[in-house]
Scaffold this active site. Structure first.
Site: not given
Length: 499
Positions: A181, A256, A290, A389
């Site tokens: 997905k 992750e 990331c 972030e």
């Protein structure tokens, strides 16, 4: 000239299928064409196909195929990716906004990933029945590594096909069947992977691909009773929801997640060498990584000179259409993400930080979701820009005076994906590599990743490792087999014949 986007549907059981509800998601760039969106009903079909392919027929099911057989398919996929590299690279650059040169480099890594896991698949055959040393000669024990089953693979938009390959290649190498997905923001090249699998004759149901929003496709996958494992790369918020769903059925999860990685620069560095790595570590892939080392922690004795050098380097970064030659910084992936990045910058300014350079749309680009490379100083550790972030080309700066202070600043975060240190004192670098609370440490560099080395984080950056042998182990179940080999009765209980 617009590049045509192939018309695709859902890929389930080796066939292109129209979604049951015929939902569609618009592709914002490059055209107004649509891609399709799955719902729970489509997910059910995909999982059923994967379950069937796992053991479709005696002697021909994917889980029982030898590693060498699976390797042939993986190598064929790699060859097709290489053959279609230029086409796929352009689609990826347009779909998620990354510079074409980066997208083409990603495609080399995608092909390399399938080739690498083909080699590990072949090695699995030889490693089966690995003996275990036991203290008793009357027993022998060995280990079987078996595919964990049907796996759900949920991937992000910043490296659409590369992140998919990090999961698909080891899952198929292990003998699992999968439902991929991809992100609804960048699904085009993952659907092209489905077409490649069809072209190379991958058995139906081994890899199924459903596109759609998280609540319509991702959530049903995470909570599906016939999915044996979930591997997710994305935000920490979504990762937490996936863990919650998986916990209800006690199924394994690999995560992750986000990061807020530091790069520590000491006073003994070569300014230009360190500057290039600092810029690459934060601004590569438009800052949408990331593991981006977006917190610069620089020694106070060189801070002013070093930050000025960074500004000089930034002036040479070409910001343009991703397909334009020499582009080094493209647009943010979507309008929503673009607004989030600008909000981070405006919030930092309102909290008292200084926007040293950048912070807005480049003047020469009148449309598109572009943000200049941005450096923010006068930052405190409580500011949102320092703690959360951004996922955009924004670097925050703080200074330190001692090694201990640098380590404290680096580790003062909920995240723990990557950390970097720049210094000519290699003993110091080794000390920091041990002190950093992170799954990945870079010494005198930032962001390089290799297929052979483990990738993953600690703390709220998740758990589990991708790439290398660790990536293959994600999709293998370890089974102990122990047998009694003596002709003598065990003798724990008294035999009735001897009473």
């Amino acid at each position: 000239m617009a590049i045509p986007v192939p018309s695709r549907q859902l890929f389930i059981d080796g066939e292109w299928r129209v979604p049951i509800l015929n939902n569609r998601i618009p592709i914002i760039n490059p055209s107004t064409e649509d891609i399709i969106a799955a719902t729970k009903e489509d997910v059910d079909l995909a999982v059923d196909a994967a379950r069937s392919a796992l053991s479709r027929n005696k002697g021909s099911d994917w889980s029982k195929a030898s590693g060498s057989v699976r390797a042939r398919y993986l190598r064929a996929i790699a060859a097709k990716v290489t053959e279609k590299k230029n086409e796929l690279g352009k689609l990826e650059a347009l779909d998620c906004g990354k510079p074409l040169d980066e997208a083409l480099a990603d495609l080399d890594d995608v092909a390399g990933c399938f080739t690498y896991y083909a080699e590990l698949a072949e090695g699995l055959d030889a490693k089966q029945k690995a003996p275990v040393s036991l203290p008793m000669e009357t027993f022998k024990s060995y280990v079987l590594k078996e595919p964990i089953g049907v796996v759900a693979l949920i991937t992000p938009w910043n490296y659409p096909l590369l992140m998919a390959s990090w999961k698909v290649a080891p899952a198929l190498a292990a003998g699992c069947t999968a439902i991929l997905k991809p992100s609804e923001l960048a699904s085009v090249t993952c659907l092209e992977l489905a077409e490649i699998c069809r072209e190379v004759g991958l058995p139906p149901g081994v890899l199924n691909i459903v596109t759609g929003f998280g609540h319509e496709a991702g959530a049903p996958l995470a909570s599906h009773p016939d999915v044996d494992k979930i591997s997710f790369t994305g935000s920490s918020v979504t990762g937490s929801k996936i863990m919650t769903a998986a916990a209800q059925l006690i199924k394994p999860v690999s995560l992750e997640l986000g990061g807020k990685s530091p790069i520590v620069v000491f006073e003994d560095v070569d300014l230009d060498k360190a500057a290039e790595w600092t810029i690459l570590g934060c601004f590569f892939t438009n800052g949408q990584i990331c593991s981006a080392t977006s917190r610069l922690i620089v020694h106070e004795s060189i801070a002013a000179k070093y930050v000025n050098r960074l500004v000089e380097w930034i002036k040479n970064i070409k910001i343009s259409d991703p397909l334009e030659e020499g582009c080094k910084l493209g647009p943010i992936v979507s309008e929503g993400q673009y607004k989030k990045v600008l909000n981070f910058i405006s919030t930092a300014k309102s909290e008292g930080a200084t926007i040293l350079t950048g912070g807005s749309r480049p003047k020469h680009l009148k449309k598109g979701f572009y943000v200049e490379p941005t450096i923010i100083t006068d930052v405190t550790t409580s500011m949102k820009i320092w703690r959360e972030e951004v996922f955009g080309p924004v670097l925050s700066v703080k200074t330190f005076s001692t090694e201990e202070e640098a380590i404290e600043l680096a580790n003062d975060t909920h995240y723990g994906l990557g950390s970097a240190v720049m210094s000519n004192d290699l003993e110091r670098c080794e000390r920091l590599s041990k002190a950093f609370q992170a799954g990945i440490v870079w010494i005198n560099c930032a962001q390089p990743s290799f297929l052979q080395a483990p990738w993953g984080g600690v703390k709220r950056s998740g758990f589990g490792r991708e790439l290398g042998e660790w990536g293959l182990d994600n999709y293998l179940s370890v089974k102990q087999v122990t047998k009694y080999i003596s002709d003598e009765q065990w003798g724990w209980y008294q035999s009735p014949s001897k009473l």
